[in-house]
Scaffold this active site. Structure first.
Site, PDB file in Angstrom:
ATOM      1  N   GLU A 117       0.828  -1.212   0.000  1.00 38.55           N
ATOM      2  CA  GLU A 117       0.000   0.000   0.000  1.00 38.55           C
ATOM      3  C   GLU A 117       0.860   1.259   0.000  1.00 38.55           C
ATOM      4  O   GLU A 117       0.525   2.253  -0.643  1.00 38.55           O
ATOM      5  CB  GLU A 117      -0.964   0.005   1.188  1.00 38.55           C
ATOM      6  CG  GLU A 117      -2.074  -1.042   1.084  1.00 38.55           C
ATOM      7  CD  GLU A 117      -2.974  -0.867  -0.142  1.00 38.55           C
ATOM      8  OE1 GLU A 117      -3.031   0.238  -0.710  1.00 38.55           O
ATOM      9  OE2 GLU A 117      -3.600  -1.861  -0.552  1.00 38.55           O
ATOM     10  N   TYR A 159      -6.250   6.296   4.911  1.00 40.24           N
ATOM     11  CA  TYR A 159      -6.382   5.337   3.814  1.00 40.24           C
ATOM     12  C   TYR A 159      -5.597   4.057   4.119  1.00 40.24           C
ATOM     13  O   TYR A 159      -6.128   2.944   4.040  1.00 40.24           O
ATOM     14  CB  TYR A 159      -5.909   5.929   2.472  1.00 40.24           C
ATOM     15  CG  TYR A 159      -5.723   4.827   1.469  1.00 40.24           C
ATOM     16  CD1 TYR A 159      -6.830   4.194   0.910  1.00 40.24           C
ATOM     17  CD2 TYR A 159      -4.452   4.327   1.169  1.00 40.24           C
ATOM     18  CE1 TYR A 159      -6.684   3.116   0.062  1.00 40.24           C
ATOM     19  CE2 TYR A 159      -4.297   3.249   0.320  1.00 40.24           C
ATOM     20  CZ  TYR A 159      -5.409   2.642  -0.229  1.00 40.24           C
ATOM     21  OH  TYR A 159      -5.256   1.562  -1.048  1.00 40.24           O
ATOM     22  N   ASP A 194      -9.077   5.919  -1.265  1.00 47.95           N
ATOM     23  CA  ASP A 194      -7.993   6.579  -2.000  1.00 47.95           C
ATOM     24  C   ASP A 194      -8.580   7.279  -3.225  1.00 47.95           C
ATOM     25  O   ASP A 194      -9.806   7.385  -3.364  1.00 47.95           O
ATOM     26  CB  ASP A 194      -6.898   5.566  -2.371  1.00 47.95           C
ATOM     27  CG  ASP A 194      -7.332   4.594  -3.467  1.00 47.95           C
ATOM     28  OD1 ASP A 194      -8.539   4.560  -3.799  1.00 47.95           O
ATOM     29  OD2 ASP A 194      -6.469   3.876  -3.999  1.00 47.95           O
TER      30      ASP A 194
HETATM   31  N1  ADE Z   1      -3.679   0.690  -5.337  1.00 45.19           N
HETATM   32  C1  ADE Z   1      -3.686   0.906  -4.019  1.00 45.19           C
HETATM   33  N2  ADE Z   1      -3.834  -0.243  -3.344  1.00 45.19           N
HETATM   34  C2  ADE Z   1      -3.925  -1.224  -4.259  1.00 45.19           C
HETATM   35  C3  ADE Z   1      -4.064  -2.629  -4.198  1.00 45.19           C
HETATM   36  N3  ADE Z   1      -4.139  -3.247  -3.025  1.00 45.19           N
HETATM   37  N4  ADE Z   1      -4.108  -3.322  -5.361  1.00 45.19           N
HETATM   38  C4  ADE Z   1      -4.016  -2.668  -6.530  1.00 45.19           C
HETATM   39  N5  ADE Z   1      -3.868  -1.372  -6.654  1.00 45.19           N
HETATM   40  C5  ADE Z   1      -3.826  -0.631  -5.530  1.00 45.19           C
END
Ligand code: ADE
Length: 356
Positions: A44, A127, A145
């Site tokens: 993340e 987030y 997000d």
């Molecule tokens: N963008 C932010 N978190 C994500 C996730 N877990 N999988 C794919 N894209 C992301």
């Protein structure tokens, strides 16, 4: 957005359809093959400002070097920066390590398993805490997000400015009311929908969207208008002169201050403003080197979040008698192979490090 405003859209049927869509269509991504909260946390953080495809090799390499929180806590700074080299926003890596040290000292090396305690760690905001809590621990909290804000704005037909913190908080509170027991898949489904279907720039693929039957933007033809995001402030432009100062096979590096942009990283020496050849020569002499030859290199630009660097550059050959640590300038003269192996030079300089 009021607290219960999303309940009309996220009915049991739509949530079921959304989860089914996710399970059938999710991309196979490395961080989706684990329930280890450390790995989910790392993914993340890396994904915050970097595209999925770019993150993949960094993620694999990072976990090879630091397979556990304790390994991350123990990494030395240069190795940490080297693992992050090219991803940008290096404070993300520094915060990861700060947090890892807290997890080792205060939680015995196990990631805290509550939203509130995750939120207390450096670099973990609402987030990220929501993403880790829901994906790794199945806790019923939302994670909002940019992807999710776009989906929610469209589904609810909202014109509220998603750049505003108040809008984000209101969406977050409203989404909290509808998170199902399968919180991890719900979080990932919302992110995946925003990343692959409910995409920006007039390319939304409403034909395959599991929420199309309830979507206000679709019903009212607003998909290309929403979400609303107020124009960002213009970036500040900084002119710089970058110097490749080198003798045979060594190049001068300068350590940036411990605070601010690219804090603590080694960089190619540079000065403010665009200097002419004579100014460069006197600058080189003023920091105690003896120039032999000077050649102009191509111009380059680098864009940070709030700043743009407009760079001109010179290749400066110096006489070879100087020590590795050059006291007069505080710079290091580093052999090029050692630089490639052990120093993380920010990608802002990549137009010039390619010569080394
Ligand atoms: N963008 C932010 N978190 C994500 C996730 N877990 N999988 C794919 N894209 C992301």
């Amino acid at each position: 957005m009021h607290k219960n405003e999303l309940t009309a859209y996220f009915t049991e049927d739509t949530v079921t359809a959304l989860l089914a869509w996710y399970r059938a269509n999710r991309r196979a991504l490395p961080w989706r093959e684990t329930t280890d909260p450390y790995r989910i946390w790392l993914s993340e953080i890396m994904l915050q400002q970097t595209r999925v495809e770019a993150v993949k090799p960094y993620y694999a390499r990072f976990l090879e070097a630091a397979p556990t929180v304790a390994d991350l806590a123990a990494l030395d700074e240069a190795r940490l920066m080297k693992l992050w080299e090219g991803l940008g926003y290096y404070s993300r890596a520094r915060n990861l390590q700060k947090a890892a040290r807290i997890v080792v000292e205060q939680y015995g090396g196990r990631m805290p398993d509550s939203y509130e305690n995750l939120l207390k760690l450096p670099g973990i905001g609402e987030y990220t805490a929501g993403a880790i809590a829901s994906i790794a621990f199945g806790i019923c909290v939302p994670a909002v997000d940019g992807n999710v804000l776009r989906v929610l704005s469209r589904v609810a037909g909202s014109y509220e400015d998603i750049a505003e913190q108040a809008t984000k908080s209101a969406f977050r509170d409203a989404l909290a009311e509808v998170v199902p027991t399968d919180a991890g898949d719900f979080t990932q489904a919302m992110i995946e929908l925003g990343a692959t279907v409910c995409v920006p720039n007039g390319e939304a693929r409403c034909g395959v969207c599991p929420m199309v039957s309830v979507c206000e933007a679709k019903r009212r033809g607003l998909t290309d208008e929403l979400p609303v995001r107020a124009a960002k402030k213009a970036r500040r432009i900084e002119k710089k002169t970058v110097l490749l100062i080198r003798d045979g096979d060594r190049t001068a590096l300068h350590k940036r201050p411990d605070k601010g942009l690219l804090a603590g990283l080694y960089e190619l020496p540079n000065t403010e403003g665009h200097l002419g050849e004579d100014e460069v020569l006197s600058y080189i002499r003023s920091i105690g080197f003896e120039p032999l030859r000077l050649a102009r290199l191509e111009d380059a630009k680098h864009i940070f979040t709030h700043i743009e660097w407009h760079m001109i550059a010179y290749d400066v050959r110096i006489t070879p008698e100087f020590d590795g640590y050059h006291g007069a300038s505080g710079m290091l003269l580093v052999p090029n192979d050692e630089m490639r192996e052990s120093f993380a030079i920010p990608s802002a300089f990549s137009a010039y490090t390619k010569y080394l």
